[in-house]
Enzyme design. Sequence first.
Site, PDB file in Angstrom:
ATOM      1  N   ASP A  13       0.532  -1.289  -0.133  1.00 10.53           N
ATOM      2  CA  ASP A  13       0.030  -0.161  -0.185  1.00 10.53           C
ATOM      3  C   ASP A  13       0.453   1.607  -0.367  1.00 10.53           C
ATOM      4  O   ASP A  13       0.320   2.422   0.302  1.00 10.53           O
ATOM      5  CB  ASP A  13      -0.990  -0.085   1.676  1.00 10.53           C
ATOM      6  CG  ASP A  13      -1.418  -1.727   0.873  1.00 10.53           C
ATOM      7  OD1 ASP A  13      -2.176  -1.804   0.178  1.00 10.53           O
ATOM      8  OD2 ASP A  13      -2.098  -1.964   2.170  1.00 10.53           O
ATOM      9  N   LYS A  16       1.566   2.057  -5.231  1.00  9.82           N
ATOM     10  CA  LYS A  16       1.911   1.154  -6.229  1.00  9.82           C
ATOM     11  C   LYS A  16       1.807   1.852  -7.356  1.00  9.82           C
ATOM     12  O   LYS A  16       1.830   2.186  -8.851  1.00  9.82           O
ATOM     13  CB  LYS A  16       2.728  -0.381  -6.257  1.00  9.82           C
ATOM     14  CG  LYS A  16       3.596  -0.186  -5.110  1.00  9.82           C
ATOM     15  CD  LYS A  16       3.741  -2.254  -4.898  1.00  9.82           C
ATOM     16  CE  LYS A  16       2.600  -2.628  -4.141  1.00  9.82           C
ATOM     17  NZ  LYS A  16       2.723  -2.254  -3.145  1.00  9.82           N
ATOM     18  N   GLY A  40      -3.967  -5.241  -3.488  1.00  9.60           N
ATOM     19  CA  GLY A  40      -5.357  -4.619  -3.802  1.00  9.60           C
ATOM     20  C   GLY A  40      -4.985  -2.664  -5.036  1.00  9.60           C
ATOM     21  O   GLY A  40      -4.383  -2.839  -4.017  1.00  9.60           O
ATOM     22  N   HIS A  41      -4.692  -2.811  -6.157  1.00  9.88           N
ATOM     23  CA  HIS A  41      -4.235  -1.756  -6.909  1.00  9.88           C
ATOM     24  C   HIS A  41      -5.606  -0.665  -6.829  1.00  9.88           C
ATOM     25  O   HIS A  41      -6.681  -0.993  -8.148  1.00  9.88           O
ATOM     26  CB  HIS A  41      -3.074  -2.246  -7.561  1.00  9.88           C
ATOM     27  CG  HIS A  41      -2.324  -2.896  -6.886  1.00  9.88           C
ATOM     28  ND1 HIS A  41      -1.290  -4.120  -7.921  1.00  9.88           N
ATOM     29  CD2 HIS A  41      -1.490  -3.210  -6.331  1.00  9.88           C
ATOM     30  CE1 HIS A  41      -0.236  -4.562  -7.445  1.00  9.88           C
ATOM     31  NE2 HIS A  41      -0.555  -4.044  -6.296  1.00  9.88           N
ATOM     32  N   GLN A 220       2.638  -7.164  -3.408  1.00 13.02           N
ATOM     33  CA  GLN A 220       2.900  -7.096  -1.627  1.00 13.02           C
ATOM     34  C   GLN A 220       4.415  -6.051  -1.395  1.00 13.02           C
ATOM     35  O   GLN A 220       5.180  -6.799  -2.174  1.00 13.02           O
ATOM     36  CB  GLN A 220       2.987  -8.303  -1.051  1.00 13.02           C
ATOM     37  CG  GLN A 220       1.434  -8.995  -0.797  1.00 13.02           C
ATOM     38  CD  GLN A 220       0.611  -9.130  -2.289  1.00 13.02           C
ATOM     39  OE1 GLN A 220       1.752  -9.811  -2.869  1.00 13.02           O
ATOM     40  NE2 GLN A 220      -0.837  -9.109  -2.303  1.00 13.02           N
TER      41      GLN A 220
HETATM   42  P1  IMP Z   1      -1.810 -13.290   2.557  1.00 13.99           P
HETATM   43  O1  IMP Z   1      -0.843 -12.304   1.866  1.00 13.99           O
HETATM   44  O2  IMP Z   1      -3.582 -12.648   2.316  1.00 13.99           O
HETATM   45  O3  IMP Z   1      -1.340 -14.583   2.566  1.00 13.99           O
HETATM   46  O4  IMP Z   1      -1.635 -12.498   3.965  1.00 13.99           O
HETATM   47  C1  IMP Z   1      -0.560 -12.128   4.628  1.00 13.99           C
HETATM   48  C2  IMP Z   1      -0.107 -10.956   4.995  1.00 13.99           C
HETATM   49  O5  IMP Z   1       0.358 -10.074   3.858  1.00 13.99           O
HETATM   50  C3  IMP Z   1      -1.236 -10.609   6.200  1.00 13.99           C
HETATM   51  O6  IMP Z   1      -0.674  -9.202   6.460  1.00 13.99           O
HETATM   52  C4  IMP Z   1      -1.783  -9.315   5.007  1.00 13.99           C
HETATM   53  O7  IMP Z   1      -2.580  -8.425   5.777  1.00 13.99           O
HETATM   54  C5  IMP Z   1      -0.791  -8.850   4.121  1.00 13.99           C
HETATM   55  N1  IMP Z   1      -0.606  -8.430   3.165  1.00 13.99           N
HETATM   56  C6  IMP Z   1      -1.425  -9.163   0.997  1.00 13.99           C
HETATM   57  N2  IMP Z   1      -1.765  -9.010   0.725  1.00 13.99           N
HETATM   58  C7  IMP Z   1      -1.959  -7.464   1.156  1.00 13.99           C
HETATM   59  C8  IMP Z   1      -1.700  -6.291   0.140  1.00 13.99           C
HETATM   60  O8  IMP Z   1      -1.553  -6.251  -0.971  1.00 13.99           O
HETATM   61  N3  IMP Z   1      -1.197  -4.949   0.801  1.00 13.99           N
HETATM   62  C9  IMP Z   1      -0.793  -4.940   1.817  1.00 13.99           C
HETATM   63  N4  IMP Z   1      -0.832  -5.587   2.325  1.00 13.99           N
HETATM   64  C10 IMP Z   1      -1.341  -7.151   2.013  1.00 13.99           C
HETATM   65 MG    MG Z   2      -3.004  -2.277  -1.698  1.00 14.31          MG
END
Ligand code: IMP
Ligand code: MG
Length: 420
Positions: A13, A16, A40-41, A220
């Site tokens: 976040d 990007k 989430g972009h 991420q």
């Molecule tokens: P997962 O990727 O759903 O397995 O989540 C693992 C960790 O990465 C958690 O703390 C999520 O909140 C974080 N996370 C995954 N995708 C994003 C993203 O796009 N932005 C911010 N945090 C993310």
């Molecule tokens: Mg995001």
Amino acid sequence: MSVTALLGCLYGDEGKAKIVDYLSSDMDVIVRFQGGSNAGHTIHFNKKKFVLHLIPCGIFHPGKICVLSSGVVIDPFQLESEMEALREQSVNFEGRFFIDERAAIVLPIHKILDEKNENLNENKKIGTTKRGIGPCYADNVSRIAIRIHDLKSKDILKNKLEHIYRFHDLRDSIDFKEIDNQVLKLYDFGQKYKHYFINFPYVIQKYMNDNKKILFEGAQGSLLDIYFGTYPYVTSSHTISGGIASAVGFSPKRIDQIIGIFKSYFTRVGEGPFPTELNDKIGKKIQKQGNEFGSTTGRPRRCGWFDAVTARYSAMINGVDTAVITLLDVLSGFDTIKICVAYDANGTIYREFPADSAVLYNYSPVYLEMPGWKEDISLCKHWHELPKNAQKYVDMIEELINIPVKIISVGPSREQTITR
Ligand code: IMP
Ligand code: MG
């Protein structure tokens, strides 16, 4: 420079999507190399807000080729709904959107397992996005995943799907009809979109040899990298630059430049250590001014001051050449702004990011304080228009992370971008 990697260097976040969008007009090919619909972009297009989870943000630029490489985990139905939303906006991507046949597929069982794993231990939740990401990557390294190239055969799909349920000891929890139903849905998806599926290593080799301009778009942030992030509070893929070549299939020698995105403050969503987190009025103010709510899950993001120890570590492991500072406008209106320059654990000072992230819980930040600025900077178009204190803040970050800051973002739209 023709091959560029663009990476979020913090906990995700970092804004990007806007920078990818900003740079995309100059590119021929935009590639997502990791993650799945956990990302989430958010992008502003035609005066509307869009959230893309899987498809690269470059898709909004007509004629640009967009690819999901083998390192991405594909939720077919999320992908389909995203494609539908794009078609509704008359974004035509036929003939310019592709998926590597090697990519693994996120199945309904992965979402069930994600939820189940999270509930195993109330005190040790990761706070995942519950999109089935971790279980899908786990099946992939367990060598049982269904990959895009499997979609061509109902028999292969059925055998593999049954095996996955058996592997997780869940065969009795699902009836034959439901398995057949899932097989049919996957097969239909494969038939409908088979013209998108490619043997990408050959294709990207050709793009590189033809000197096409290629952008690798991280999802991420680096501190969520499976090896180098705050394990176990990480995502299940390689988010850092070193992961790109192996998740796409080319020589790492071919990346020409690495651009790192740093936000002007820190946020994190989900659980995990965060030394500069602000559980006070200031944190709330940043959250409000930055609209810091997750674009995938809607969760409020935890907010805190810029942590230069963490940022320097991230710049180092990624080999960042140039830095982008985003959301600088959010820091308008603070009397004092702080930057963490070291950690203090009972009088011992640490300047390195630890391997065991649990020790971060016992670290208190050592802060350097800088005077803030009151002016709204969201309309500034040039460096010299920024208030002196905002310039000094950026210069200080540049000095602390030891990387030149070339782009500063002061708002969500393309025009709110300062280059220097
Ligand atoms: P997962 O990727 O759903 O397995 O989540 C693992 C960790 O990465 C958690 O703390 C999520 O909140 C974080 N996370 C995954 N995708 C994003 C993203 O796009 N932005 C911010 N945090 C993310
Ligand atoms: Mg995001």
